[in-house]
Enzyme design. Structure first.
Site, mmCIF file in Angstrom:
data_model
loop_
_atom_site.group_PDB
_atom_site.id
_atom_site.type_symbol
_atom_site.label_atom_id
_atom_site.label_comp_id
_atom_site.label_asym_id
_atom_site.label_seq_id
_atom_site.Cartn_x
_atom_site.Cartn_y
_atom_site.Cartn_z
ATOM 1 N N PRO A 1 0.815 -1.228 0.000
ATOM 2 C CA PRO A 1 0.000 0.000 0.000
ATOM 3 C C PRO A 1 0.844 1.272 0.000
ATOM 4 C CG PRO A 1 0.026 -0.986 2.191
ATOM 5 C CD PRO A 1 0.745 -1.940 1.281
ATOM 6 N N ASN B 1 9.408 -7.473 3.917
ATOM 7 C CA ASN B 1 9.737 -8.897 4.074
ATOM 8 C C ASN B 1 8.561 -9.803 4.403
ATOM 9 O OD1 ASN B 1 12.457 -9.179 3.348
ATOM 10 N ND2 ASN B 1 13.067 -8.158 5.239
ATOM 11 N N ASP C 1 9.443 -2.730 -8.136
ATOM 12 C CA ASP C 1 10.299 -3.901 -8.298
ATOM 13 C C ASP C 1 10.708 -4.511 -6.957
ATOM 14 O OD1 ASP C 1 10.492 -3.717 -11.225
ATOM 15 O OD2 ASP C 1 11.485 -1.815 -10.780
ATOM 16 N N ARG D 1 9.650 10.726 -2.920
ATOM 17 C CA ARG D 1 8.725 9.665 -3.277
ATOM 18 C C ARG D 1 7.324 10.193 -3.620
ATOM 19 N NH1 ARG D 1 7.891 4.324 -2.611
ATOM 20 N NH2 ARG D 1 10.084 4.022 -2.231
HETATM 21 P P1 ADP Z 1 8.694 1.472 -4.942
HETATM 22 O O1 ADP Z 1 9.001 1.266 -6.371
HETATM 23 O O2 ADP Z 1 7.659 2.528 -4.752
HETATM 24 O O3 ADP Z 1 9.927 1.714 -4.134
HETATM 25 P P2 ADP Z 1 8.726 -1.260 -4.021
HETATM 26 O O4 ADP Z 1 7.858 -2.383 -4.436
HETATM 27 O O5 ADP Z 1 10.102 -1.246 -4.566
HETATM 28 O O6 ADP Z 1 8.015 0.118 -4.399
HETATM 29 O O7 ADP Z 1 8.731 -1.261 -2.443
HETATM 30 C C1 ADP Z 1 9.623 -0.500 -1.681
HETATM 31 C C2 ADP Z 1 9.952 -1.228 -0.395
HETATM 32 O O8 ADP Z 1 8.816 -1.355 0.447
HETATM 33 C C3 ADP Z 1 10.465 -2.641 -0.606
HETATM 34 O O9 ADP Z 1 11.687 -2.762 0.087
HETATM 35 C C4 ADP Z 1 9.423 -3.523 0.041
HETATM 36 O O10 ADP Z 1 10.020 -4.649 0.636
HETATM 37 C C5 ADP Z 1 8.860 -2.622 1.096
HETATM 38 N N1 ADP Z 1 7.503 -2.930 1.589
HETATM 39 C C6 ADP Z 1 6.630 -3.848 1.150
HETATM 40 N N2 ADP Z 1 5.465 -3.787 1.851
HETATM 41 C C7 ADP Z 1 5.624 -2.785 2.758
HETATM 42 C C8 ADP Z 1 4.773 -2.217 3.767
HETATM 43 N N3 ADP Z 1 3.533 -2.658 3.964
HETATM 44 N N4 ADP Z 1 5.269 -1.190 4.475
HETATM 45 C C9 ADP Z 1 6.515 -0.715 4.265
HETATM 46 N N5 ADP Z 1 7.350 -1.212 3.333
HETATM 47 C C10 ADP Z 1 6.923 -2.224 2.587
HETATM 48 MG MG MG Z 2 11.732 0.061 -5.332
#
Ligand code: ADP
Ligand code: MG
Length: 376
Positions: A20, A55, A78, A182
């Site tokens: 999210p 994770n 990604d 972001r």
């Molecule tokens: P973006 O392209 O916006 O950076 P990503 O899919 O690369 O999106 O996610 C960014 C990071 O957020 C990743 O390291 C992922 O493991 C982590 N992540 C996944 N779910 C959550 C969550 N619920 N809260 C915080 N971080 C999360």
């Molecule tokens: Mg990313």
């Protein structure tokens, strides 16, 4: 685009993992407004799981009964796909688990895999909700294709699996330093590139690689290289029941690379090893890549002799993928199947698939078509 007859006899069952907080934090709304109607139209069943922390997806994928699902769908950037791929590879049954098709719906700010899949499918380069609906359409068609995976080993013997990129220097600096923008969505990369250009950094180190061409010539001889990990692995892991994925092209990191590898020692502005066509929705970085399972890693590096003007030209031309048409001085591109990167200092930023790792020596080799991704 109208509803499309689904190729499977029974309705497809998808596990959708959604972050999210990916991108500008609108992934859940976008999924509800744009994706659910298309999945419903395609008669696909899905279970939505909204992640609560980093994770969680990785752990969940390690424990899932994968036979429940036809594909694991990631709606994020990604980074969440990186968790899924590594979660699958960490299972005792990794060899079959990694064959479970994955699918990407762009819901992050770094949507390189989504942009690449969109490109392989013959769609125009787009971003935002257009990229999302293209990828949802590809998911509804549901055709899995082989996905290359790079197996990386760090100096602390950690194994990392990558479907996209390893970056050191300019590209990873921009990616990570722009995290604070972001809220701007994709614009964070343009702003970040501009800021980094004004205060250009370079890093000393050594890059070694096995060119794709000489690897195909040497195919029959690689197993005869003395000290190849084939022999190392089998002697040191006699009692381990779970087989590990063997990297037959690599020798241990504390040994010199094989003599038929190439080595460059210099001061680098950027080092990038990329498997897919796109590094981001508007970064058509490796235009020669036509599918997710071609078996090459595209190694790019620029030494500190590259001018700012050249770097600006590089990033402008990259949007259309024309940056390799004219030679840019001090920028090198070479297709490889294995590489080693040895930074002289540990102060820089290194990323794998956009996720930060420790900046220290690392090496990897490609495993062509090890995974599967819904594409075309
Ligand atoms: P973006 O392209 O916006 O950076 P990503 O899919 O690369 O999106 O996610 C960014 C990071 O957020 C990743 O390291 C992922 O493991 C982590 N992540 C996944 N779910 C959550 C969550 N619920 N809260 C915080 N971080 C999360
Ligand atoms: Mg990313």
């Amino acid at each position: 685009e109208q509803g499309h007859p689904h190729p499977l006899l029974s309705p497809a069952r998808y596990l959708v993992l959604l972050n999210p907080f990916g991108g500008t934090g609108k992934a859940l709304t976008l999924f509800e407004t744009h994706v659910i109607p298309m999945l419903t139209e395609a008669n696909a069943h899905f279970t939505l799981l909204v992640t609560e922390r980093p994770n969680q997806a990785r752990e969940l994928v390690q424990e899932q009964d994968l036979s429940t699902w036809d594909a694991i769908v990631v709606m994020s950037g990604d980074g969440l796909m990186f968790e899924v791929i590594n979660g699958l590879m960490e299972r005792p049954d990794w060899a079959t688990a990694i064959k479970k098709p994955v699918s990407i719906l762009p819901g992050g700010s770094g949507n390189a895999l989504a942009a690449s899949i969109n490109h392989y499918s013959g769609h125009q380069q787009v971003k935002g909700t257009k990229l999302l609906t293209n990828c949802a359409f590809i998911l509804c068609k549901g055709h899995p294709a082989p996905l290359d995976i790079v197996s990386l080993t760090t100096s602390s013997q950690q194994r990392i699996f990558s479907f996209l990129s390893l970056a050191w220097g300019f590209v990873s600096d921009v990616d990570i330093e722009s995290e604070k923008y972001r809220f701007m969505g994709y614009a964070r990369f343009s702003i970040g590139t501009f800021i980094r250009l004004t205060a250009l950094r370079s890093y000393r180190g050594r890059i070694s690689y096995l060119p794709a061409i000489s690897a195909s010539e040497n195919k029959d001889t690689t197993s005869n290289i003395p000290g190849s990990p084939n022999s190392v692995n089998s002697s040191s892991s006699d009692n381990i029941k779970t087989q590990v994925l063997e990297d037959s092209l690599l020798v241990p990191l504390d040994q010199p690379v094989p003599s038929h590898w190439h080595t460059v020692e210099d001061q680098f502005v950027l080092v990038l090893a990329l498997c897919q066509s796109h590094l981001g929705a508007e970064h058509f970085t490796a235009p020669m890549v036509e599918g997710p399972g071609e078996g090459n890693i595209h190694l790019f590096y620029a030494t500190s002799r590259i001018s700012r003007i050249s770097l600006i030209k590089l990033f402008i031309a990259m949007e259309k993928g024309t940056h390799l048409d004219e030679e840019i001085p001090h920028l090198t591109h070479v297709p490889v199947v294995a590489f080693r990167i040895e930074p002289s200092e540990s102060t820089g930023i290194m990323t794998v698939d956009g996720e930060v790792i420790q900046c220290s020596p690392i090496q990897g080799q490609i495993h062509q078509g090890l995974g599967r991704v819904i594409s075309m």
